[in-house]
Design a protein around this motif. Structure first.
Motif, PDB file in Angstrom:
ATOM      1  N   SER A 297       0.832  -1.213   0.000  1.00 49.65           N
ATOM      2  CA  SER A 297       0.000   0.000   0.000  1.00 49.65           C
ATOM      3  C   SER A 297       0.860   1.253   0.000  1.00 49.65           C
ATOM      4  CB  SER A 297      -0.922  -0.021   1.229  1.00 49.65           C
ATOM      5  OG  SER A 297      -1.682   1.164   1.308  1.00 49.65           O
ATOM      6  N   MET A 298       1.962   1.212   0.750  1.00 56.02           N
ATOM      7  CA  MET A 298       2.877   2.351   0.770  1.00 56.02           C
ATOM      8  C   MET A 298       3.487   2.565  -0.615  1.00 56.02           C
ATOM      9  SD  MET A 298       6.062   3.052   3.398  1.00 56.02           S
ATOM     10  CE  MET A 298       7.104   1.698   2.772  1.00 56.02           C
ATOM     11  N   GLY A 299       3.835   1.482  -1.285  1.00 57.40           N
ATOM     12  CA  GLY A 299       4.350   1.592  -2.647  1.00 57.40           C
ATOM     13  C   GLY A 299       3.321   2.211  -3.584  1.00 57.40           C
ATOM     14  N   ASP A 300       2.077   1.777  -3.446  1.00 61.95           N
ATOM     15  CA  ASP A 300       0.997   2.332  -4.280  1.00 61.95           C
ATOM     16  C   ASP A 300       0.843   3.833  -4.065  1.00 61.95           C
ATOM     17  OD1 ASP A 300       0.463  -0.169  -5.300  1.00 61.95           O
ATOM     18  OD2 ASP A 300      -1.239  -0.557  -3.969  1.00 61.95           O
ATOM     19  N   SER A 301       1.035   4.280  -2.809  1.00 61.58           N
ATOM     20  CA  SER A 301       0.826   5.691  -2.493  1.00 61.58           C
ATOM     21  C   SER A 301       1.837   6.602  -3.175  1.00 61.58           C
ATOM     22  CB  SER A 301       0.889   5.904  -0.972  1.00 61.58           C
ATOM     23  OG  SER A 301       2.212   5.742  -0.490  1.00 61.58           O
ATOM     24  N   VAL A 302       2.985   6.044  -3.555  1.00 55.09           N
ATOM     25  CA  VAL A 302       4.008   6.841  -4.249  1.00 55.09           C
ATOM     26  C   VAL A 302       4.227   6.316  -5.678  1.00 55.09           C
ATOM     27  CG1 VAL A 302       5.178   7.599  -2.159  1.00 55.09           C
ATOM     28  CG2 VAL A 302       5.844   5.424  -3.217  1.00 55.09           C
ATOM     29  N   ASN A 303       3.271   5.507  -6.133  1.00 55.01           N
ATOM     30  CA  ASN A 303       3.302   4.966  -7.493  1.00 55.01           C
ATOM     31  C   ASN A 303       4.585   4.182  -7.776  1.00 55.01           C
ATOM     32  OD1 ASN A 303       2.048   4.554  -9.994  1.00 55.01           O
ATOM     33  ND2 ASN A 303       3.192   6.238 -10.951  1.00 55.01           N
ATOM     34  N   HIS A 304       5.010   3.396  -6.767  1.00 54.56           N
ATOM     35  CA  HIS A 304       6.209   2.567  -6.920  1.00 54.56           C
ATOM     36  C   HIS A 304       5.807   1.097  -6.979  1.00 54.56           C
ATOM     37  CE1 HIS A 304      10.491   1.610  -6.614  1.00 54.56           C
ATOM     38  NE2 HIS A 304      10.128   0.603  -5.837  1.00 54.56           N
ATOM     39  N   PRO A 305       6.235   0.370  -8.012  1.00 52.83           N
ATOM     40  CA  PRO A 305       5.827  -1.035  -8.142  1.00 52.83           C
ATOM     41  C   PRO A 305       6.469  -1.925  -7.080  1.00 52.83           C
ATOM     42  CG  PRO A 305       7.479  -0.482  -9.809  1.00 52.83           C
ATOM     43  CD  PRO A 305       7.122   0.803  -9.125  1.00 52.83           C
ATOM     44  N   THR A 306       5.704  -2.885  -6.582  1.00 53.49           N
ATOM     45  CA  THR A 306       6.224  -3.872  -5.613  1.00 53.49           C
ATOM     46  C   THR A 306       5.746  -5.273  -6.027  1.00 53.49           C
ATOM     47  OG1 THR A 306       4.311  -3.397  -4.191  1.00 53.49           O
ATOM     48  CG2 THR A 306       6.377  -2.278  -3.665  1.00 53.49           C
ATOM     49  N   PRO A 307       6.095  -5.712  -7.231  1.00 53.95           N
ATOM     50  CA  PRO A 307       5.572  -7.002  -7.722  1.00 53.95           C
ATOM     51  C   PRO A 307       6.063  -8.207  -6.929  1.00 53.95           C
ATOM     52  CG  PRO A 307       7.280  -6.157  -9.189  1.00 53.95           C
ATOM     53  CD  PRO A 307       6.952  -5.062  -8.235  1.00 53.95           C
ATOM     54  N   MET A 308       7.302  -8.175  -6.446  1.00 55.10           N
ATOM     55  CA  MET A 308       7.811  -9.304  -5.686  1.00 55.10           C
ATOM     56  C   MET A 308       7.068  -9.430  -4.352  1.00 55.10           C
ATOM     57  SD  MET A 308       9.984 -10.309  -7.846  1.00 55.10           S
ATOM     58  CE  MET A 308      10.820 -11.611  -6.953  1.00 55.10           C
ATOM     59  N   ALA A 309       6.887  -8.306  -3.680  1.00 59.16           N
ATOM     60  CA  ALA A 309       6.159  -8.320  -2.417  1.00 59.16           C
ATOM     61  C   ALA A 309       4.707  -8.741  -2.638  1.00 59.16           C
ATOM     62  CB  ALA A 309       6.215  -6.941  -1.769  1.00 59.16           C
ATOM     63  N   ALA A 310       4.118  -8.295  -3.747  1.00 56.50           N
ATOM     64  CA  ALA A 310       2.725  -8.648  -4.045  1.00 56.50           C
ATOM     65  C   ALA A 310       2.576 -10.154  -4.246  1.00 56.50           C
ATOM     66  CB  ALA A 310       2.249  -7.890  -5.278  1.00 56.50           C
ATOM     67  N   ALA A 311       3.545 -10.751  -4.928  1.00 53.76           N
ATOM     68  CA  ALA A 311       3.493 -12.202  -5.145  1.00 53.76           C
ATOM     69  C   ALA A 311       3.648 -12.941  -3.814  1.00 53.76           C
ATOM     70  CB  ALA A 311       4.598 -12.625  -6.112  1.00 53.76           C
ATOM     71  N   ALA A 312       4.589 -12.490  -2.995  1.00 56.97           N
ATOM     72  CA  ALA A 312       4.782 -13.129  -1.689  1.00 56.97           C
ATOM     73  C   ALA A 312       3.539 -12.971  -0.820  1.00 56.97           C
ATOM     74  CB  ALA A 312       5.991 -12.513  -0.993  1.00 56.97           C
ATOM     75  N   ASN A 313       2.927 -11.812  -0.875  1.00 59.61           N
ATOM     76  CA  ASN A 313       1.727 -11.560  -0.088  1.00 59.61           C
ATOM     77  C   ASN A 313       0.627 -12.566  -0.402  1.00 59.61           C
ATOM     78  OD1 ASN A 313       0.110  -9.972   1.758  1.00 59.61           O
ATOM     79  ND2 ASN A 313      -0.943  -9.137  -0.029  1.00 59.61           N
ATOM     80  N   GLU A 314       0.476 -12.911  -1.681  1.00 61.78           N
ATOM     81  CA  GLU A 314      -0.551 -13.880  -2.070  1.00 61.78           C
ATOM     82  C   GLU A 314      -0.261 -15.258  -1.481  1.00 61.78           C
ATOM     83  OE1 GLU A 314      -3.428 -13.183  -3.599  1.00 61.78           O
ATOM     84  OE2 GLU A 314      -2.730 -11.105  -3.420  1.00 61.78           O
ATOM     85  N   VAL A 315       1.005 -15.615  -1.394  1.00 56.51           N
ATOM     86  CA  VAL A 315       1.367 -16.912  -0.807  1.00 56.51           C
ATOM     87  C   VAL A 315       1.037 -16.918   0.687  1.00 56.51           C
ATOM     88  CG1 VAL A 315       3.199 -18.614  -0.482  1.00 56.51           C
ATOM     89  CG2 VAL A 315       3.216 -17.152  -2.511  1.00 56.51           C
ATOM     90  N   TYR A 316       1.338 -15.824   1.377  1.00 54.32           N
ATOM     91  CA  TYR A 316       0.997 -15.745   2.797  1.00 54.32           C
ATOM     92  C   TYR A 316      -0.522 -15.751   3.009  1.00 54.32           C
ATOM     93  CZ  TYR A 316       5.820 -14.866   4.221  1.00 54.32           C
ATOM     94  OH  TYR A 316       7.179 -15.004   4.475  1.00 54.32           O
ATOM     95  N   LYS A 317      -1.251 -15.115   2.139  1.00 53.09           N
ATOM     96  CA  LYS A 317      -2.717 -15.144   2.237  1.00 53.09           C
ATOM     97  C   LYS A 317      -3.232 -16.569   2.076  1.00 53.09           C
ATOM     98  CE  LYS A 317      -4.836 -11.918  -0.192  1.00 53.09           C
ATOM     99  NZ  LYS A 317      -5.047 -10.953  -1.308  1.00 53.09           N
TER     100      LYS A 317
END
Length: 490
Positions: A449-469
């Motif tokens: 969410s912090m990355g989104d707020s400054v328009n910075h991509p976080t694809p690796m974190a997003a992929a990891a987040n889905e695994v934790y979910k």
């Protein structure tokens, strides 16, 4: 980094766990005591105590080149007794050498010099097997040869400071300050412990709200170091142990704040942090001019900004100080504290930070900067843990030995205590929480969410987040973060 040469008989400063560097001597280990697997270390007997242990080579410093530096940062009575024991040992050794030299000169003039001692490399296994090296070594051996300053020790997370001692400027409570080009300030607390009485606890009354995995270890160390602590927890029964250890009990967050000069809080997420301050009988009701509030929870910067505003609006002083670590590191007093906000509060907390952590950093600028830094750190850690789990399961799926995968990994550039412990726990099916899976997923979500707020991509974190979910959907929330492994096998 230059190769480090040490040998049996060398006098050294050894760093063991959360204790300060202590003088010792490298000796041969008992024959029935095996060297730790995958560790490049020496067996050290410490002066002034009955203690001895395997110490990783990065956490050893030669005695003589660093004697003045160590004496400056450690002032306890037991520490001084240990140093005196070293000096007495050296005097006796010198006397033996002189007597031996006189005898030799009388009876054997002109004889060639004795064979020099073998220099043992970091990974020289002979040093730990009682081979020829220790037969050649005696109690009257000369002082260790000079070696370059060691940096980046990792056995228990301790890091030798890479800057020379002369560049450190002492401030209140024996903190050492180092200005960096980035504009942030790193303040590293001199590692201290009650074993040598080197912490002088603040005379300020300390409050602590939240006795979870991290908070429990922090409070225990504050009490051990002599701080006066008042505790509160949503589940009151958790306070009982600390009351037995000498803590006082607060009935509500407001009461704790009103009774104390500095109140810390460490709770699970942004909602819990807000409720603690803004809810019924909350922190805000106890804030008066001059009262200090330190938020140690890992939350988003927006929550920090909101809390800072409401605390200061009542005349209070605010500091954010989230911590990097785990339950074990919290218990060991080896957390890393990242702070921002009111610098004077940070300095007032110096003895507390020394008690709970090995190092603390003050991030310049507005409150919220420490939250940003901590979310980035936890984003990296969470993504890395998911990748390790993915590698372990891929090894299994392709018919490879998971243990061999781990053995190879721990001999390469990614070797660390974190990797070794998490992977061993996975292979043993041990997911007892050291850092909750639900909390690392929360940190990933907030970082994205912090990355989104400054328009910075976080694809690796997003992929990891889905695994934790996915792991949370499999009821792994209250297990350790390493339980993300189970998302790949179900």
């Amino acid at each position: 980094m230059a190769t480090v040469h040490l040998r049996i008989g060398d006098l050294v400063w050894g760093k063991l766990g959360r204790y300060p560097p202590w003088p010792g001597k490298i000796v041969s280990p008992p024959k029935d005591l095996k060297k730790p697997r995958g560790k490049k270390c020496f067996f050290v007997k410490f002066f002034g105590t009955e203690d001895h242990a395997w110490i990783k080579v990065e956490q050893l410093k030669p005695y003589h080149p660093h004697k003045e530096e160590m004496i400056k940062i450690n002032k306890g009575k037991r520490f001084q007794q240990a140093v005196d024991a070293v000096e007495e040992y050296l005097k006796k050794a010198k006397g033996k050498d002189q007597a031996h030299s006189d005898d030799k000169s009388k009876s054997d003039k002109g004889r060639k010099a004795a064979k020099p001692m073998k220099i043992i490399e970091e990974d020289d296994e002979d040093a730990f097997k009682g081979g020829s090296s220790d037969k050649e070594q005696t109690d009257s051996d000369p002082e260790p040869s000079s070696v370059r300053r060691l940096v980046a020790g990792t056995v228990s997370g301790f890091k030798w400071e890479s800057s020379p001692a002369s560049s450190m400027e002492p401030i209140t409570k024996r903190l050492k300050i180092i200005e960096e080009d980035t504009g942030s300030t790193s303040i590293q607390a001199a590692d201290s412990t009650a074993i040598n009485g080197s912490i002088t606890p603040t005379d300020k009354r300390i409050g602590f709200l939240g006795l979870g995995l991290m908070g429990s270890g922090v409070v225990s160390n504050l009490l051990k170091m002599g701080h006066v602590v008042t505790v509160w927890n949503r589940t009151a029964e958790k306070c009982d142990l600390f009351i037995q250890e000498g803590a006082r009990l607060g009935r509500t967050p407001a009461e704790v704040v009103s009774m104390c000069d500095i109140t810390f809080s460490c709770v699970s997420d942004p909602k819990a942090a807000r409720d603690l301050v803004l809810g019924p009988s909350g922190v805000l009701q106890g804030i008066r001019p001059g009262k200090c509030y330190v938020e140690m929870s890992t939350v988003d910067p927006e929550t920090i900004t909101e809390l800072a505003q409401v605390i200061t609006s009542r005349g209070g002083r605010f500091l954010e100080a989230p911590v990097s670590g785990s339950q074990q590191l919290s218990n060991d007093g080896m957390l890393v504290i990242v702070a921002a906000g009111d610098r004077s509060v940070y300095e007032d907390c110096s003895s507390c930070f020394q008690a709970m952590g090995k190092t603390s950093f003050f991030i310049a600028g507005e409150a919220g900067n420490a939250a940003r830094m901590m979310l980035i750190l936890n984003m990296v850690q969470g993504s890395f843990m998911a990748t390790i789990a993915e590698g372990l399961t891929l090894a299994q799926a392709t018919g490879q030995s998971q243990q061999t995968f781990l053995d190879i990994l721990c001999q390469g550039q990614m070797a660390s205590t974190f990797v070794d412990q998490k992977c061993q726990n996975i292979l043993q099916g041990n997911f007892k929480p050291d850092y909750y899976l639900k909390h690392i997923q929360k940190d990933l979500r907030l970082a994205i969410s912090m990355g989104d707020s400054v328009n910075h991509p976080t694809p690796m974190a997003a992929a990891a987040n889905e695994v934790y979910k996915r792991a949370k959907a499999l009821d792994q929330s209250d297990n350790d973060m390493s339980a993300v492994y189970r998302a790949y096998i179900h």
